[in-house]
Design an enzyme around this catalytic site. Structure first.
Site, PDB file in Angstrom:
ATOM      1  N   LYS A 123       0.843  -1.200   0.000  1.00  0.00           N
ATOM      2  CA  LYS A 123       0.000   0.000   0.000  1.00  0.00           C
ATOM      3  C   LYS A 123       0.879   1.251   0.000  1.00  0.00           C
ATOM      4  O   LYS A 123       0.637   2.198  -0.750  1.00  0.00           O
ATOM      5  CB  LYS A 123      -0.951  -0.011   1.218  1.00  0.00           C
ATOM      6  CG  LYS A 123      -2.067  -1.031   1.076  1.00  0.00           C
ATOM      7  CD  LYS A 123      -2.913  -1.242   2.324  1.00  0.00           C
ATOM      8  CE  LYS A 123      -3.910  -2.380   2.096  1.00  0.00           C
ATOM      9  NZ  LYS A 123      -4.800  -2.686   3.206  1.00  0.00           N
TER      10      LYS A 123
ATOM     11  N   GLN B  58      -4.744  -1.454   9.438  1.00  0.00           N
ATOM     12  CA  GLN B  58      -4.709  -2.779   8.807  1.00  0.00           C
ATOM     13  C   GLN B  58      -5.324  -3.830   9.733  1.00  0.00           C
ATOM     14  O   GLN B  58      -5.021  -3.883  10.929  1.00  0.00           O
ATOM     15  CB  GLN B  58      -3.251  -3.141   8.459  1.00  0.00           C
ATOM     16  CG  GLN B  58      -3.095  -4.417   7.661  1.00  0.00           C
ATOM     17  CD  GLN B  58      -3.712  -4.343   6.260  1.00  0.00           C
ATOM     18  OE1 GLN B  58      -3.805  -3.277   5.651  1.00  0.00           O
ATOM     19  NE2 GLN B  58      -4.131  -5.479   5.742  1.00  0.00           N
TER      20      GLN B  58
ATOM     21  N   ASP C 277     -11.027   3.181   3.985  1.00  0.00           N
ATOM     22  CA  ASP C 277     -11.386   1.765   3.910  1.00  0.00           C
ATOM     23  C   ASP C 277     -12.906   1.588   3.817  1.00  0.00           C
ATOM     24  O   ASP C 277     -13.384   0.511   3.472  1.00  0.00           O
ATOM     25  CB  ASP C 277     -10.917   1.036   5.183  1.00  0.00           C
ATOM     26  CG  ASP C 277      -9.689   0.174   4.950  1.00  0.00           C
ATOM     27  OD1 ASP C 277      -9.519  -0.323   3.827  1.00  0.00           O
ATOM     28  OD2 ASP C 277      -8.925  -0.006   5.912  1.00  0.00           O
TER      29      ASP C 277
HETATM   30  N1  GUN Z   1      -7.198  -6.704   5.854  1.00  0.00           N
HETATM   31  C1  GUN Z   1      -7.541  -7.399   4.761  1.00  0.00           C
HETATM   32  N2  GUN Z   1      -8.069  -6.582   3.814  1.00  0.00           N
HETATM   33  C2  GUN Z   1      -8.064  -5.349   4.357  1.00  0.00           C
HETATM   34  C3  GUN Z   1      -8.488  -4.073   3.859  1.00  0.00           C
HETATM   35  O1  GUN Z   1      -9.000  -3.921   2.746  1.00  0.00           O
HETATM   36  N3  GUN Z   1      -8.295  -3.036   4.724  1.00  0.00           N
HETATM   37  C4  GUN Z   1      -7.763  -3.186   5.958  1.00  0.00           C
HETATM   38  N4  GUN Z   1      -7.641  -2.101   6.721  1.00  0.00           N
HETATM   39  N5  GUN Z   1      -7.369  -4.346   6.437  1.00  0.00           N
HETATM   40  C5  GUN Z   1      -7.522  -5.415   5.628  1.00  0.00           C
END
Ligand code: GUN
Length: 287
Positions: A53, A97, A120
């Protein structure tokens, strides 16, 4: 029939190219998009996702800040950081995350992110807006899947859509998006009785169950569009490769369109995170 491949990598690249002038324009106005990513704990998969990311932000010209905490960090420390980021004008998106270490109350943490920085789309306010059919931030993975439908002119109105998986990250928001698009939606999970009876009705089948090669060809209607959200690592004795929730080799012989793993939904998820961060900097979701 052999399915055509829905190439998420190519679409992701196309979209990322289209983001460049928007990032440049914002930067020229002194509003360079900025994303803060919080990683608590030492989950190896999360470490990889967060690294990807941050790297994607860098190559898109987006400012990013990675904040890491050991797994025994007090939740209050993370909450204080979120409060600081909520007030930081350089930051337009905040992402925590998931999964968080066990000591954390995930819902309480997500609730403290300012909804106008919740790139998100996991905050109750943003999920509520999506449920009402007036979406603000859309969770990145289902947003990416919808972009794939749009790019390939896959009509959804009146279609039977079946989702396997009921997570807050994928299954539930995916269902809301498909409902809003006029599909007839069934949400199953790995324990659904006679799962195949449901999946065999699907014109659009979305697998987000987290089990390698769970969807076999006898579960798929001929000509279906099959979207594989799974990213599973096979054990070393099975080659250690990445594979999806769908038995790709078998199902591609029966589907009309299918996403590969890797190179399908995965690259779209991070792309839509960039999209949400840019939309936030543009003030698109500010009340
Ligand atoms: N863990 C798995 N997929 C995601 C996501 O799209 N966002 C976040 N914050 N954590 C994740």
């Amino acid at each position: 029939m052999t399915a055509a491949i829905l190439d998420g990598k190519a679409l992701a690249e196309e979209l990322r190219t289209s983001f460049r002038p928007r990032v440049e324009a914002l930067t020229a106005q002194g509003r360079r998009p900025g994303l803060a990513v919080i990683l608590a704990g030492d989950d190896p998969a999360s470490e990889v996702y967060v690294r990807n990311k941050v790297a994607a932000c860098e190559s898109a010209g987006i400012f990013s800040q990675k904040i890491t905490y050991p797994k025994d960090t007090a939740p209050e420390t993370v909450l204080a950081k979120i409060a600081e980021l909520n007030a930081d004008p350089r930051i337009h998106g905040i992402l925590v995350q998931l999964p968080l270490p066990d000591a954390f109350d995930e819902k309480a943490i997500l609730a403290t992110i300012a909804p106008e920085k919740d790139v998100d789309g996991f905050h109750a306010e943003n999920l509520g807006a999506l449920a009402q059919g007036i979406p603000r931030f859309i969770p990145c993975t289902p947003y990416g899947v919808m972009k794939m439908f749009e790019a390939h002119q896959i009509s959804l109105t009146g279609k039977e859509a079946v989702i396997i998986g009921r997570s807050n990250i994928v299954g539930k928001p995916m269902a809301l998006l498909l409902i809003n698009a006029g599909a007839t939606v069934t949400v199953c999970n790995s324990k659904t009785r006679d799962l195949a009876a449901h999946t065999r009705r699907a014109d659009i089948l979305v697998a987000a169950v987290g089990k390698p090669r769970f969807v076999t060809n006898d579960m798929v209607k001929p000509g279906a569009v099959v979207i594989d959200v799974g990213i599973n690592r096979l054990p070393p004795e099975a080659g250690g490769k990445l594979c999806g929730d769908v038995d790709f080799e078998a199902v591609k012989e029966i589907a009309s369109l299918i996403t590969p793993v890797p190179g399908g939904v995965g690259p779209m998820t991070i792309t839509m995170l960039l999209a949400n961060t840019i939309e936030s900097a543009e003030g698109k979701h500010t009340p």
